[in-house]
Enzyme design. Structure first.
Site, mmCIF file in Angstrom:
data_model
loop_
_atom_site.group_PDB
_atom_site.id
_atom_site.type_symbol
_atom_site.label_atom_id
_atom_site.label_comp_id
_atom_site.label_asym_id
_atom_site.label_seq_id
_atom_site.Cartn_x
_atom_site.Cartn_y
_atom_site.Cartn_z
ATOM 1 C CG ASP A 1 -2.007 1.024 1.199
ATOM 2 O OD1 ASP A 1 -2.401 1.452 0.098
ATOM 3 O OD2 ASP A 1 -2.484 1.399 2.292
ATOM 4 C CG HIS B 1 -4.821 3.500 -3.874
ATOM 5 N ND1 HIS B 1 -3.462 3.692 -3.812
ATOM 6 C CD2 HIS B 1 -5.187 2.967 -2.675
ATOM 7 C CE1 HIS B 1 -3.025 3.321 -2.621
ATOM 8 N NE2 HIS B 1 -4.047 2.868 -1.917
ATOM 9 C CG HIS C 1 -7.322 -1.480 -4.248
ATOM 10 N ND1 HIS C 1 -8.495 -0.830 -3.843
ATOM 11 C CD2 HIS C 1 -7.129 -2.475 -3.344
ATOM 12 C CE1 HIS C 1 -8.965 -1.407 -2.762
ATOM 13 N NE2 HIS C 1 -8.154 -2.399 -2.432
ATOM 14 C CG HIS D 1 -5.964 -1.751 0.733
ATOM 15 N ND1 HIS D 1 -6.910 -1.118 -0.041
ATOM 16 C CD2 HIS D 1 -4.951 -0.852 0.888
ATOM 17 C CE1 HIS D 1 -6.500 0.101 -0.348
ATOM 18 N NE2 HIS D 1 -5.314 0.285 0.207
#
Length: 385
Positions: A179, A262, A265, A279
């Site tokens: 992340d 992201h 993601h 995540h």
């Protein structure tokens, strides 16, 4: 895209009121939280409560405040936030503490905002950079990304106990590294594009610099830190990585801005077959996709892929459960990643759906070569189940 994308041409930096990190930090939570309320509510799942209640009992007794737990339902949905805010109202609580990982912490923020009380982040893992930010990621009941929810303030207090981080499964810290590595990849793209950050303004130099500092610490300390936590040890490298994944990445993504990593993601969460990934593991696929989209040097992409494979992160679609995916499945991922509200539009150019799909497909070859160089063998989805 970030909130208030039509805001004036100003730079904005956001941060929590106070950040406390170290071994035994949860033992200070009671005295620290009394500055924000006298009747706190602690939101945590059953596992985290069992792990932390002995320490918190003594801490809250020392501060002469009651220790009241509410069980977290497991998924940060709108309905869960509404339920918890009702508990706050009915119990007369004046501060809420999200205890555990990013899902409980994001839900505590939303519930606190609903109820009009301050919120505190108390992290026992370093798996995401959620604890410091003034936003929550909201998911559907099935675990798909739904939206970002923005707040007008950050957590009043962030506490991270590195002993709990060290004793948690190493996969949590590995995910946090994934992340956080995206933070600099995205922040530098946002600055190049003169796009907005996540708090409705242009990035400050400080926000972008903190994203880069996080990146530097991750490259120097991730592998020794992961080796240490596999033995439940707190070392200077562990402290550095916890700061990089929690504080620096949190400030860097929020004040530096998000881009394609992201967004990809979020697209991956739209298909059930990726739900076995955490995540940060999905974000790593997004980072590789963004680097390919931007045309980064092949040597830089290969170096990044090999490093993240050694960290224990997925670098192929196969590991993400998409190795045999047909075009319809990938189109679903791309469609969600390219939603008009998504941060992929913060890039300096506007990629087409085919650009994103081709970059996503290209991740497989890059990741396989990286795993081969790292001596990790053929990828399988079972590596992450």
């Amino acid at each position: 895209m970030a909130e208030n994308s039509n805001s004036p041409h100003v730079s904005v930096f956001a941060s929590p009121g106070r950040y406390v990190q170290g071994r035994g930090a949860l033992g200070r939570l009671g005295p620290l939280v009394v500055g924000f309320g006298s009747k706190p509510l602690v939101l945590a799942d059953g596992v985290v409560r069992d792990l932390t209640e002995p320490v918190l009992s003594g801490s809250f007794e020392e501060a002469a405040v009651p220790l009241v737990f509410e069980r977290f339902g497991g998924v940060p949905t709108r309905a869960e936030a509404d339920r918890v805010s009702s508990v706050i109202d009915e119990g007369g609580h004046d501060v809420i503490i999200g205890l555990g990982g990013g899902a409980a912490i994001d839900t505590a923020k939303a519930a606190g905002d609903n109820a009009g009380v301050p919120w505190v982040s108390a992290a026992t893992v370093a798996s995401t950079d959620a604890p410091t930010s003034a936003l929550s990621v909201v998911y559907t009941e099935s675990g798909a990304f739904e939206s970002y929810r923005f707040y007008d303030r950050n957590p009043a207090l962030v506490v991270v106990d590195t002993q709990y981080v060290a004793e948690a499964p190493a996969r949590f810290l590995s995910g946090g590294v994934g992340d956080a590595l995206a933070t600099w990849i995205e922040a530098r793209a946002v600055r190049r594009a003169h796009s907005h950050n996540m708090v409705g303004g242009f990035p400050t130099h400080a926000g972008t610099a903190l994203a880069e500092l996080s990146w530097d610490l991750l490259w120097s300390s991730s592998l020794p830190a992961l080796e240490a936590v596999r033995s439940d040890l707190v070392t200077p490298d562990v402290e550095a990585i916890v700061e990089a994944t929690t504080l620096l990445s949190g400030l860097g993504f929020e004040s530096g801005g998000l881009a394609a990593a992201h967004a990809v993601h979020d697209g991956l969460t739209a298909v059930d077959r990726t739900h076995h990934l955490t995540h940060g593991e999905k974000v790593n696929i997004g980072s590789l996709t963004q680097m390919l989209l931007e045309g980064e040097e092949a040597s830089d992409i290969d170096e990044f892929a090999e490093f993240t494979a050694r960290v224990g992160l997925p670098t192929t679609l196969t590991e993400a459960g998409l190795g045999e995916a047909d075009e319809a499945v990938l189109e679903e991922v791309v469609r969600a990643a390219m939603d008009p509200s998504e941060t992929i539009h913060n890039l300096a150019f506007e990629p087409t759906h085919q650009d994103v799909r081709d970059a996503l497909r290209a991740v497989e070859g890059v990741g396989r070569r990286a795993r081969s160089r790292a001596g990790l063998g053929e990828p399988t989805p079972e590596d992450y189940t």
